[in-house]
Design a protein around this motif. Sequence first.
Motif, PDB file in Angstrom:
ATOM      1  N   GLY A 117       0.810  -1.218   0.000  1.00 19.32           N
ATOM      2  CA  GLY A 117       0.000   0.000   0.000  1.00 19.32           C
ATOM      3  C   GLY A 117       0.841   1.266   0.000  1.00 19.32           C
ATOM      4  O   GLY A 117       0.572   2.214  -0.741  1.00 19.32           O
ATOM      5  N   SER A 118       1.881   1.286   0.812  1.00 24.52           N
ATOM      6  CA  SER A 118       2.717   2.489   0.860  1.00 24.52           C
ATOM      7  C   SER A 118       3.505   2.672  -0.428  1.00 24.52           C
ATOM      8  O   SER A 118       3.750   3.793  -0.864  1.00 24.52           O
ATOM      9  CB  SER A 118       3.666   2.432   2.056  1.00 24.52           C
ATOM     10  OG  SER A 118       4.610   1.390   1.884  1.00 24.52           O
ATOM     11  N   THR A 119       3.870   1.597  -1.089  1.00 20.91           N
ATOM     12  CA  THR A 119       4.583   1.699  -2.363  1.00 20.91           C
ATOM     13  C   THR A 119       3.655   2.201  -3.457  1.00 20.91           C
ATOM     14  O   THR A 119       4.046   3.029  -4.290  1.00 20.91           O
ATOM     15  CB  THR A 119       5.164   0.325  -2.756  1.00 20.91           C
ATOM     16  OG1 THR A 119       6.014  -0.121  -1.709  1.00 20.91           O
ATOM     17  CG2 THR A 119       5.947   0.404  -4.041  1.00 20.91           C
ATOM     18  N   ALA A 120       2.424   1.740  -3.474  1.00 21.20           N
ATOM     19  CA  ALA A 120       1.484   2.133  -4.520  1.00 21.20           C
ATOM     20  C   ALA A 120       1.064   3.593  -4.375  1.00 21.20           C
ATOM     21  O   ALA A 120       0.821   4.274  -5.372  1.00 21.20           O
ATOM     22  CB  ALA A 120       0.256   1.239  -4.484  1.00 21.20           C
ATOM     23  N   LEU A 121       0.978   4.086  -3.169  1.00 20.38           N
ATOM     24  CA  LEU A 121       0.519   5.453  -2.945  1.00 20.38           C
ATOM     25  C   LEU A 121       1.645   6.482  -2.945  1.00 20.38           C
ATOM     26  O   LEU A 121       1.384   7.685  -2.910  1.00 20.38           O
ATOM     27  CB  LEU A 121      -0.235   5.529  -1.613  1.00 20.38           C
ATOM     28  CG  LEU A 121      -1.507   4.675  -1.529  1.00 20.38           C
ATOM     29  CD1 LEU A 121      -2.100   4.765  -0.135  1.00 20.38           C
ATOM     30  CD2 LEU A 121      -2.512   5.114  -2.580  1.00 20.38           C
ATOM     31  N   ARG A 122       2.856   6.036  -2.995  1.00 18.12           N
ATOM     32  CA  ARG A 122       3.992   6.950  -2.914  1.00 18.12           C
ATOM     33  C   ARG A 122       4.166   7.710  -4.228  1.00 18.12           C
ATOM     34  O   ARG A 122       4.045   7.158  -5.306  1.00 18.12           O
ATOM     35  CB  ARG A 122       5.256   6.165  -2.587  1.00 18.12           C
ATOM     36  CG  ARG A 122       6.460   7.037  -2.345  1.00 18.12           C
ATOM     37  CD  ARG A 122       7.642   6.265  -1.913  1.00 18.12           C
ATOM     38  NE  ARG A 122       7.910   5.192  -2.884  1.00 18.12           N
ATOM     39  CZ  ARG A 122       8.734   4.201  -2.664  1.00 18.12           C
ATOM     40  NH1 ARG A 122       9.342   4.105  -1.524  1.00 18.12           N
ATOM     41  NH2 ARG A 122       8.937   3.289  -3.577  1.00 18.12           N
ATOM     42  N   GLU A 123       4.451   8.987  -4.120  1.00 14.39           N
ATOM     43  CA  GLU A 123       4.738   9.817  -5.290  1.00 14.39           C
ATOM     44  C   GLU A 123       6.120   9.451  -5.817  1.00 14.39           C
ATOM     45  O   GLU A 123       7.010   9.094  -5.039  1.00 14.39           O
ATOM     46  CB  GLU A 123       4.740  11.305  -4.895  1.00 14.39           C
ATOM     47  CG  GLU A 123       3.368  11.844  -4.573  1.00 14.39           C
ATOM     48  CD  GLU A 123       2.471  11.915  -5.787  1.00 14.39           C
ATOM     49  OE1 GLU A 123       2.986  12.224  -6.883  1.00 14.39           O
ATOM     50  OE2 GLU A 123       1.278  11.626  -5.647  1.00 14.39           O
ATOM     51  N   SER A 135       5.370  11.700 -14.883  1.00 15.30           N
ATOM     52  CA  SER A 135       4.259  10.761 -14.897  1.00 15.30           C
ATOM     53  C   SER A 135       3.510  10.901 -16.218  1.00 15.30           C
ATOM     54  O   SER A 135       3.453  11.990 -16.808  1.00 15.30           O
ATOM     55  CB  SER A 135       3.325  11.063 -13.728  1.00 15.30           C
ATOM     56  OG  SER A 135       2.160  10.291 -13.829  1.00 15.30           O
TER      57      SER A 135
END
Length: 161
Positions: A117-123, A135
């Motif tokens: 979760g933290s990897t997917a939401l990280r900018e 992006s």
Amino acid sequence: MDLKDRLMELRREKGWRQDELALKLNVTRQAVSKWERGAAVPSIDNLVYIGRLYGIPLDELVNGRPQGEEPPATAAAVAEPENILAPQRHRPMRLAVAAVLAGCIFLTGVAAGIMIGSTALREPGRPKDGLTIISQDDLEWEDIDLTEVQDWTGKTTNIVP
């Protein structure tokens, strides 16, 4: 006769070694040895199972036969039980181990979920070499009129829009 002597006598009458008796009672050979040396006393559960295994009442096992009394005919006629249910000592331990393993699996799943979760939401970050990561959502689209494209190769190209 003491309990330790009675236990040793009964085992020897059956012709069993200490490890054979221990296996039948689901205890260690060292426990049987301690009982027969008088260093320890079997638990009440073990005494009940020993009495069943030898085919004698618990009172007779613990206190011995009273003076001058003959053994009851039923005790002599009792055949050796094939499968005595030994106490299930390891059941609480197995449950505890299963609970610990289930907890570890649960915590591993929670940790993996947090990491994903933290990897997917990280900018996206800035790479060490100073380049900027762009992006795809930040890109703007531009329509190019292909009729205005110049051909620098010297070849004739017909471009039809």
